[in-house]
Structures are given as structure tokens and as C-alpha cells.
Design a protein around this motif. Structure first.
Motif: not given
Length: 549
Positions: A88, A160, A165, A183
Motif C-alpha cells: 500500500a 492495521k 498495513i 494507504a
């Protein structure tokens, strides 16, 4: 359809083998191949029962090692090994359009283009709820999302955990078209707990910096209940119907994504509750399991000091029977299993907690995680139920000890591998009393604290002796427990026992002789008096020392 692999995990690939089932391909056998992921390559081996071959790089093979970004073929189906994680990026451009909606508002809004959604929504719960594992639940949720949003190129569940992530699951419509999620969108959705749409500027040819993902023109993010997780979907411009705008159509997509996220979150919570109940069922009675369904169950199970009543139950003569019946050990094991099942059932029937197993013995306790006024009497009734069941069965005999006092009780281990137990003086004393039940010829013995706390009309407590168990600092009076409906067993010896207790040993011996009983208690007392003399020392506290543990 994607499934994640665990290092060292072996699984079957076939038409009916979950989680790697290829129901759509009739040329794949029910069980076609065995696979193992070693962290670097996927080892594939064709099973002898498989009808058709396995192809790798155009050649027939019986076994092959497939590296990431390679694939093998069975029947009409390609099986690709692809990297699971996606990166991400935080360096995404400012979206051309951004819509943020509270989940409650989005749920209340009607679908603008309802026709296309009806079939997908009707299949959502049925297809997803049939998943056999958490991993399969996530995979099926993403499959349904892509079915319901035809212009989506990929869907993923991101979690998370601290700073990074984590990709919990991902499903791409085309494995050759990667996903580079935003993200910013993920973090924004996590922080606000609101649903988000990002639409990026379009161009005939994707150029560097114009969009976060060269293969996506929009992305959606929906929070998954209260979990630190987001259901993320991205794709290309939708086909517009009637007067619907692109944002309006994406808003419909977002509403569908939110429904999928809510279904996934609810089913995940239900599975967690079911796993918790399954793990607790072996320790807690149904009433306590209902109590543990509340939100603060973890704090309720934290180890703490509590006033407990402990029951320790042991099979009599099991070791000796095992020696004599070496050719019937399996049958003996069945008997032991039945006996342990009977013990645990009695403890749970009376609201107790299964604390531990010691070979052919079971320890249960009351007073934690919640204390009740009748804990001591409930423990006594459980002991009598065990005794009655053993008498009716006739294959084994039992001894039971009960003691009450302050101890540490609580949960040890993880949520998945939970164990509850209690540690402290009452546990040790209950174990000593169980052993003494052999010497006292009484199947159920309790300490004074339990007898006082459990005084009920349906229970009979006959005071026997005050004892000083080996390794314990405090002496305790010992009582024989029985039902009030059964006759008193020790009434004839009561004068002799009372005389010994007050230190008049000569009168105690005379009283025993008058009864003419050769009871083990008489033998214990006569042996002790013969060892130390006919009268106690000046500092004698009335307790008979018990050297054996």
C-alpha cells in the motif's frame, strides 16, 4: 479465487477439497493432487486416484515444484502461485473526487440501480456463511464483492496491526493485473470509521504519478465493524445506466461493499464467539458460558485472588488394575474415560469450573469467575453425584476431597488455547483429603471451612478428626460428607473420636474397644498412641499428624 498458504501446510487440490476446491472443472478429480508450501516453492504431487495429468510449462508431470509467479494446469484450470502481500503506497495523488459517508447514512440510502444488486445481495450471506474457516470466510467475501461489482478489478481486506498495513486477504479478477492500493484511503477509513470513495484523474494511457494504481481509476474503503480492518475495492470506470453519474454508481458500489464488510465482520465475530464457547465448554457450565458472552469476559477471566471451594476426585485402584489387566488396557482406558466424563459432568452440572486433569483424577472449583452464596453446597452436591454415579456403574470406585479458602484463580494461555485453573492451599488440602478418604474409609471428606459454608438440610457432615496434613502449616477438622437421607456412618465412634480430640486418649481407646469396630480410624489412632505414649504432649493441638501425602 485466491487462498493464502502457510509454511509447512499440506493440503489437497481437487473438485471437492476445501479450501482449494475447483467445483467448476469436471476434468479435475475429487482429490487430484497434494500440495505443500515450504515458504519458497509449492511442492505438487499427483495422487494415484487422479484421472487426468498435471501440466507444468507444457509438459506432463507427476510432481513439480512451482515458484511464485509460475503456474501449473489441471484440466481446464490454471493454478498460479502469486505473492500474497501487496504494497500500500502513501504517495498517492490527490483524488479528483472524494466522497465520505457515515455507515448509518449509507445503509439507509436506497440503491440507485437496484436491479443489478438483487442477485448479488441474495447470495451474499448464503455463500459467505458456508465458509469452513476464517481464511475461507475472507476469500468468499471478496469473491462475492467482485461478482457484485463487475467493473472492480480487485478486492482486499487490510488490517492495521501497529504501524504496518497487513494484507489479510486479496482477490484479483486477473492475477496478471496487480493491485497497488492507496494507504491514504485505508488509513482515512480506519481513522474516521466512515466509508470513502476516491476517484482519480483518467487518461488514455496511465502515466506515472497520475494515479496511485495504473490499473485503477477509483477505490472504495468500508470499515469492517469495530475491527481495525478495511474492505478495499478498486477498479475502472463503471458502465453507467440511465441518469446515474459515475459517483452515484460508485456510491451504490460502496453501499454493497459496506454490506459485504458488515456480513464479513458479523460472521467473523460469530465464529470467534463459537470458538470461544467451544474452548470454554470443556471448562465452564452452560450458565457460566452465557455470562462469558458479555463484552468484558476477558477481564472477568483474569487471574485474581478469590475465595474458592475445590473438589479433587480420584479413581481408586486404577494403577493396580492397569498392572493386572495389561492385556485389556484399551478396555481399561474406555472405563477411565467414562469415569472422567462422569466426574466432569457432575462438576459442570452444579456450576463448577473444570480446573485440571491429573491422570485418572479431576480437579474442579467454585467461586470463580463469579462467586455465589451456594458455591460450597454446590461442590458438595457434585461430590455426592459423582459417588452415586460410581456406585450405580459398579466398574470403579472413587475418592473425593473438598476444601475451601483463598486461592489464585484465572485463565492461562491464549484465546484459542485457553486453560483455567486455581492454585493455593485449598487445592493442596483437597488433594490431601482425597488421599485420606482411603485411610478414613469414607469416600468423601471435606474440611471444616467447607462444612460450615455448605451447611444445608440435605447434606450431612459427620466430624471425624482434626488432622495436620503433611507439608501444610494449618490443622483442620475433617468431616465425612453424605446425604441427609442416608444413615449416619460414624455415630458409634463419636465418643471415641471426641475423647481423642480433647486429649483423653485412654478414654478414647476404651470407647473404641466397647464398639468392637475394627475401623481404619481406630487403627490410625491406636497406632499413633502406641508411637507417642498414652497421653499427649503439653503443646498438643488436638490434630493427628498425617505423614503421607
Amino acid at each position: 479465487m485466491r487462498r493464502s498458504l502457510e509454511v509447512g501446510q499440506s493440503f489437497l487440490i481437487g473438485r471437492t477439497t476445501e479450501p482449494f476446491a475447483a467445483q467448476w472443472d469436471g476434468k479435475i478429480s475429487s482429490q487430484h493432487a497434494e500440495a505443500t508450501w515450504d515458504g519458497r516453492v509449492l511442492h505438487i504431487r499427483r495422487l494415484a486416484t487422479a484421472t487426468n495429468p498435471i501440466f507444468f510449462e507444457g509438459r506432463v508431470t507427476e510432481s513439480v515444484n512451482v515458484a511464485p509467479r509460475q503456474y501449473f494446469v489441471i484440466g481446464r484450470t490454471e493454478f498460479h502461485v502469486v505473492p500474497h502481500e501487496v504494497d500500500a503506497t502513501i504517495d498517492s495523488p490527490r483524488p479528483q473526487a472524494e466522497v465520505t459517508l457515515a455507515p448509518a447514512r449509507l445503509q439507509a440510502a436506497p440503491f440507485r440501480v437496484a436491479g443489478e444488486r438483487i442477485d448479488a445481495i441474495s447470495k451474499l450471506a448464503s455463500e459467505v456463511s458456508a465458509a469452513a474457516s476464517d481464511e475461507q470466510l475472507a476469500a468468499r467475501t471478496l469473491e462475492v464483492v467482485l461478482k457484485g461489482i463487475p467493473h472492480a478489478k480487485g478486492a482486499a481486506i487490510f488490517e492495521k496491526r501497529g504501524d504496518p498495513i497487513i494484507t489479510a486477504a486479496i482477490h484479483l479478477r486477473d492475477d496478471h493485473v496487480p493491485m497497488t492500493p492507496s494507504a491514504k484511503l485505508i488509513l482515512q477509513t480506519l481513522k474516521s470509521r466512515e466509508c470513502t470513495i476516491h476517484v482519480w484523474e483518467k487518461g488514455d494511457e496511465p502515466s506515472e504519478g497520475i494515479t496511485v494504481d495504473p490499473h485503477a481509476e477509483w477505490a472504495l474503503g468500508a470499515p469492517i465493524g469495530a475491527l481495525p480492518a478495511v474492505l478495499y475495492v478498486s477498479g475502472v470506470s463503471p458502465r453507467l445506466i440511465g441518469q446515474a453519474t459515475e459517483v452515484a454508481t460508485l456510491q451504490d458500489d460502496l453501499k454493497f461493499t459496506l454490506l459485504a464488510a458488515a456480513t464479513y465482520g458479523n460472521l467473523l465475530n460469530a465464529r470467534e464467539l463459537q470458538k470461544r464457547q467451544t474452548s470454554f465448554a470443556q471448562f465452564f457450565s452452560p450458565s457460566l458460558q452465557q455470562l462469558l458472552e458479555q463484552d468484558d469476559w476477558e477481564s472477568l477471566l483474569q487471574p485474581r485472588i478469590a475465595d474458592v471451594t475445590v473438589l479433587f476426585c480420584d479413581l481408586r485402584g486404577f494403577s493396580r488394575r492397569a498392572e493386572l489387566q495389561r492385556d485389556r488396557l484399551l478396555q481399561l482406558l474406555d472405563e477411565v474415560s467414562d469415569a472422567i466424563g462422569m466426574m466432569t459432568a457432575a462438576i459442570l452440572d452444579h456450576g463448577g469450573v473444570i480446573g485440571d486433569f491429573h491422570g485418572d483424577a479431576v480437579m474442579g472449583f467454585w467461586g470463580w469467575p463469579v462467586a455465589k452464596e451456594d458455591d460450597a453446597s454446590a461442590a458438595c452436591r457434585a461430590a455426592l453425584q459423582i459417588l452415586d454415579a460410581a456406585d450405580r456403574d459398579g466398574r470403579y470406585r472413587v475418592g473425593v476431597g473438598l476444601a475451601s479458602g483463598s486461592a489464585v484463580a484465572g485463565k492461562i494461555g491464549s484465546q484459542d488455547q485457553v486453560k483455567v485453573t486455581t492454585l493455593g492451599p485449598p487445592v493442596n488440602l483437597a488433594s490431601r483429603l482425597e488421599s485420606l478418604s482411603k485411610q478414613f474409609a469414607s469416600p468423601v471428606l471435606v474440611d471444616e471451612a467447607t462444612a460450615i459454608a455448605a451447611g444445608c438440610e440435605d447434606l450431612r457432615f459427620e466430624r471425624l478428626l482434626k488432622v495436620q496434613p503433611a507439608g501444610m502449616e494449618q490443622a483442620t477438622a475433617v468431616y465425612a460428607l453424605s446425604s441427609s437421607e442416608s444413615p449416619a456412618k460414624f455415630a458409634e465412634m463419636e465418643p471415641a473420636l471426641e475423647a481423642f480430640d480433647r486429649g483423653d486418649w485412654r478414654s478414647s481407646l476404651e470407647a473404641f474397644r466397647r464398639t468392637g469396630a475394627g475401623h481404619p480410624l481406630r487403627q490410625l489412632i491406636e497406632a499413633y498412641i502406641a508411637q507417642v505414649g498414652e497421653s499427649p504432649d503439653e503443646g498438643w493441638n488436638g490434630a493427628l499428624p498425617i505423614d503421607r501425602k
